[in-house]
Design an enzyme around this catalytic site. Structure first.
Site, mmCIF file in Angstrom:
data_model
loop_
_atom_site.group_PDB
_atom_site.id
_atom_site.type_symbol
_atom_site.label_atom_id
_atom_site.label_comp_id
_atom_site.label_asym_id
_atom_site.label_seq_id
_atom_site.Cartn_x
_atom_site.Cartn_y
_atom_site.Cartn_z
ATOM 1 C CB SER A 27 17.043 24.889 -17.417
ATOM 2 O OG SER A 27 17.243 27.306 -17.781
ATOM 3 C CD GLN A 28 19.833 28.075 -13.365
ATOM 4 O OE1 GLN A 28 21.374 28.407 -13.363
ATOM 5 N NE2 GLN A 28 19.880 29.403 -14.030
ATOM 6 C CG HIS A 108 14.531 27.429 -5.338
ATOM 7 N ND1 HIS A 108 14.411 29.199 -4.553
ATOM 8 C CD2 HIS A 108 13.455 27.020 -5.340
ATOM 9 C CE1 HIS A 108 13.327 29.239 -3.973
ATOM 10 N NE2 HIS A 108 12.315 28.364 -4.323
ATOM 11 N N GLY A 134 19.392 29.444 -17.673
ATOM 12 C CA GLY A 134 20.380 28.703 -17.796
ATOM 13 C C GLY A 134 21.415 28.553 -19.032
ATOM 14 C CD GLU A 195 9.282 31.714 -8.744
ATOM 15 O OE1 GLU A 195 10.677 30.965 -9.074
ATOM 16 O OE2 GLU A 195 8.222 31.160 -7.912
ATOM 17 C CD GLU A 231 1.475 47.086 -29.101
ATOM 18 O OE1 GLU A 231 2.198 47.796 -29.074
ATOM 19 O OE2 GLU A 231 1.101 47.311 -29.748
#
Length: 336
Positions: A27-28, A108, A134, A195, A231
């Protein structure tokens, strides 16, 4: 006051004069590699032999080498593999590929802050962390905009680590939106806390417990799913766009009133005490050690929890209901 850098504070030519190795193409990694490449930087991607990402990187027009080979070619070595893989990468020849005057870059701070990787004293070590997935980092760059990011310098061997870090962030498009200066300690500990206590652990536990409470009271599982999970996105989107007060302004007066009188009954002094315990375990390194020990022993806890989570009734109900919603793009891979 926080220190925030923008385009005018960064000299893009610094990173344009370096050879950069992006180790990892997830992703990054793909966003770092492509954004820097499009900013005129000499980029190569380092992957393990047989990596499933190799073809994707090559199809994007990037030079792809084995991990240590890419690092040996580079002045700036960017480690974007998962936290659990970085220590083994480092010990499996990567540390021997790093030369004096190089820069080690992380997305990180986990492995540096908790001492899993101990870099030599003659290299720069800094962190560049976009505050976005990313694909959004890439999308915003391509649209001429950017996402905010963090810069932290752990080691300034050359005397130029801050300037090189700002230049790297400019190549990523982060200084278009704002680059906030922090430390490896602050980035790592706040990231893990967010997290665990709020974004993943806290939110998941709240949703699942709310679902179970309605089920135990005899309500239909489909209705419980809509009210406790489906929702949630609407609420989070409003908070993301305008803050908590905007969300409260946007929902019904009944929902707003319930927010004030009932929220503190769910998340209260007992919850805050648990949050403080979680933060203390992050700060003293006991969470990191527990995480690494589980991974290195085969991931028994992680595997068990994943399986139990997938089998929870909220997941079964959700799969059925999401099939009714054509506008929702499902996950790209099977979790089984």
């Amino acid at each position: 006051m926080a220190t925030i850098y923008y385009d005018d504070d960064a000299d893009l030519s610094l990173i344009q004069g370096k050879k950069v190795a992006i180790l990892g193409y997830g992703s990054q990694g793909h966003a770092h590699a492509l954004n820097l490449r499009d900013s005129g930087v000499d980029v190569r991607v380092g992957l393990r032999p047989g990596s499933s990402s190799r073809q994707r990187a090559e199809d994007a027009g990037l030079k792809v080498l084995d991990t240590n080979e890419a690092a040996r070619e580079a002045d700036v070595i960017v480690i974007l593999a998962p936290d659990t893989h970085q220590k083994a990468m480092w010990n499996d020849g990567l540390k021997d590929a790093v030369e004096a005057g190089n820069a080690l870059v992380f997305g990180h701070g986990f492995n540096i802050h908790f001492g899993m990787i101990e870099p030599p004293e003659d290299v720069d070590v800094f962190l560049i962390a976009p505050k976005s997935p990313g694909h959004i980092v890439r999308r915003e760059y391509e649209s001429g905009q950017g996402v905010p990011g963090l810069l932290a310098v752990h080691q300034d061997a050359t005397g130029n680590a801050h300037e090189l870090g700002k230049s790297y962030a400019a190549g990523m498009g982060l200084t278009r939106a704002g680059l906030l200066e922090t430390t490896f300690k602050e980035e790592t500990e706040t990231d893990l806390f967010g997290e665990q206590a709020v974004l993943c652990g806290g939110a998941s536990a709240l949703v699942m417990n709310g679902f179970e409470t309605l089920m135990e009271a005899g309500y239909q599982p489909e209705v419980a799913y809509f009210e406790c999970l489906h929702e949630l996105k609407l609420i989070v989107d409003m908070m993301y766009e305008g803050g908590i007060s905007w969300m409260r302004h946007s929902v019904s007066t009944t929902a707003e009133f319930g927010d004030y009188v009932s929220g503190p009954r769910v998340v209260n002094d007992s919850s805050r005490a648990a949050m403080r315990e979680i933060l203390a375990e992050i700060q003293d390194g006991s969470f990191a050690q527990r995480f690494v020990d589980d991974y290195e022993s085969g991931g028994e806890l992680l595997t068990r929890e994943r399986a139990e989570g997938r089998d929870h009734q909220i997941e079964q109900v959700g799969r059925e209901l999401r099939g009714m919603m054509s506008w929702i793009q499902g996950p790209s891979e099977d979790l089984e």
